[in-house]
Design an enzyme around this catalytic site. Structure first.
Site, mmCIF file in Angstrom:
data_model
loop_
_atom_site.group_PDB
_atom_site.id
_atom_site.type_symbol
_atom_site.label_atom_id
_atom_site.label_comp_id
_atom_site.label_asym_id
_atom_site.label_seq_id
_atom_site.Cartn_x
_atom_site.Cartn_y
_atom_site.Cartn_z
ATOM 1 C CG HIS A 155 -6.857 3.910 -4.717
ATOM 2 N ND1 HIS A 155 -7.423 4.704 -3.492
ATOM 3 C CD2 HIS A 155 -5.697 3.557 -4.363
ATOM 4 C CE1 HIS A 155 -6.462 4.392 -2.554
ATOM 5 N NE2 HIS A 155 -5.571 3.846 -3.083
ATOM 6 C CB SER A 178 -3.170 5.503 -1.302
ATOM 7 O OG SER A 178 -3.570 4.122 -0.829
ATOM 8 C CG ASP A 197 -10.647 5.008 -4.355
ATOM 9 O OD1 ASP A 197 -10.401 3.712 -4.098
ATOM 10 O OD2 ASP A 197 -9.883 5.766 -4.036
#
Length: 424
Positions: free
Chosen positions: A374, A244, A341
């Site tokens: 994610h 991330s 995601d």
């Protein structure tokens, strides 16, 4: 009770639907992500819980009327939807092989990821057998500022050559996160395989202003080259990984080696790394594409991280974007992203990989995890275990080439040069 079972069935269908089609609108994106994240990566546990809850309600009279039978049908449909996410995760090895990750480099070389962690995820918080963790080592001290890291390394005295090093950068939108929370499954596994891992903290916004986050991590790289041997690591071999915001910072560390602007006061320090594995990162802050507007134009970046209005300072956001620093002599990359995601669209990874492959002469491997959300690797799921094994194989291949004195090449060629099975 029949209406309780009906309500439960409707809930399970909605949760399963969200796992397959997460929401992207501003209001629901956060709850949709968290719910889908837990459902997908903890699917076996979720299924057991749902089955138990459904059976309990049914046994207490839930099937007494039409509502109960409808609820049961919906509950079964919801559980089937979650089971489908398990089928997708079982294709992780196929995805890794298709990407070019050298899964056969050491077919008998070391232990696989422990199955016990898949059953009891909390075990990943405990150092694995054969791993020693040294916590809260200060790597940068400047006045009241004290930045710390944790070291993961094999138990026992080192014999032979120095070990390869791996830097782990946590995510959290540049504003939250800590070394105690992320990268633990990977670092434990890498240490079992003979690597020395460094889980690194850095200053967070809004107290920190970009590029202070990156400058801190550059300080670590410089510190590593001076202190690596104290931990049995090779100061000349360091790879970097993170997810991330940590994926963004991973790419920035790898692509901006020795850029003076990001090394104020230590411009002469060598901050190069030998490989990068960014997970679900942001690579372009100044162009839209996957988003209706550039990532840099969001409230988070403008008010809390960069602290400059995007419209008046697009060049600042360009300088904060890894794509700006793509170069021919970039280190090898292994880019990993989930196809579902909902926080950073998978198209962001695709365009970064395409741009990197157009310019870089080093290997650029891309693995798109089918059905993954994610931050999927935070949980020690089946998918996480296989991805971690693939990353270890990939980085081990790079390290072997380094020891041979050869330039980085595709991992299959690494295996062939060692007389071991190549990857198709």
């Amino acid at each position: 009770m029949p209406y309780v079972l009906l309500a439960l069935g409707i809930l399970l269908v909605l949760v399963a639907a969200n796992a397959h089609a997460p929401r992207h609108d501003a209001v629901l994106v956060a709850p949709s992500f968290f719910l889908g994240w837990l459902t997908i990566e903890m699917a076996p546990h979720v299924l057991v819980l749902w089955a138990a809850a459904t059976a309990a309600v049914a046994s207490f009279g839930g099937l007494a009327g039409w509502a109960g039978w409808a609820g049961l049908a919906l509950a079964i449909l919801g559980m089937a939807g979650v089971a489908a996410t398990l089928v997708a995760s079982r294709r992780t090895v196929v995805t890794l092989r298709d990407s070019g990750a050298p899964l056969d480099l050491d077919p008998e070389g070391g232990p696989r990821y422990p199955r016990s962690h898949l059953v009891v995820p909390q075990l990943c918080l405990i150092p694995r057998k054969g791993v020693r963790v040294e916590r809260n080592i200060v790597y940068r001290e400047d006045g009241r500022l004290r930045l710390k890291l944790d070291v993961f390394r094999p138990v026992g005295e080192r014999t032979g050559d120095l070990r390869p090093g791996l830097m782990q950068i946590h995510g959290g939108a540049w504003v939250i996160g800590d070394k105690r929370e992320q990268g633990l499954p990977l670092l434990n596994h890498m240490a079992v395989q003979g690597w020395v891992g460094f889980n690194v903290n850095y200053r967070l916004s809004p107290r920190a202003t970009w590029p202070e986050h990156l400058i801190d991590l550059k300080h670590f790289v410089a510190w590593y080259k001076e202190h690596a041997e104290e931990y049995g690591a090779d100061p000349d071999f360091l790879c970097v990984t993170g997810g991330s915001a940590g994926g963004h910072l991973t790419a920035m560390v790898a692509l901006t080696a020795n850029v003076p602007e990001f090394q104020p006061g230590f411009e002469d320090a060598d901050t190069s790394v030998q490989g990068a594995v960014p997970f679900y990162g942001v690579y372009n802050l100044f162009e839209a594409g996957p988003w209706p507007r550039p990532m840099g134009a969001t409230h988070l970046l403008e008010r809390m991280v960069v602290k400059q209005p995007f419209a008046e300072n697009p060049e600042v956001y360009a300088k904060a974007s890894p794509v700006t620093y793509i170069r021919e002599d970039a280190p090898p990359f292994f880019v990993i992203h989930g196809s579902r995601d909902s926080l950073i669209p998978v198209a962001e990874a695709r365009r970064f990989v395409a741009g990197l492959r157009d310019v870089s002469t080093s290997p650029v491997i891309y693995a798109e995890m089918k059905g993954a959300q994610h931050a999927f690797d935070v949980f020690p799921s089946y998918r996480t275990a296989r991805v971690i094994e693939g990353v270890e194989r990939y980085l081990t291949g790079l390290h072997r080439q380094y020891r041979q004195g050869a330039a980085p090449a595709v991992p299959g060629e690494v295996a062939q040069s060692l007389g071991e099975p190549s990857v198709g």
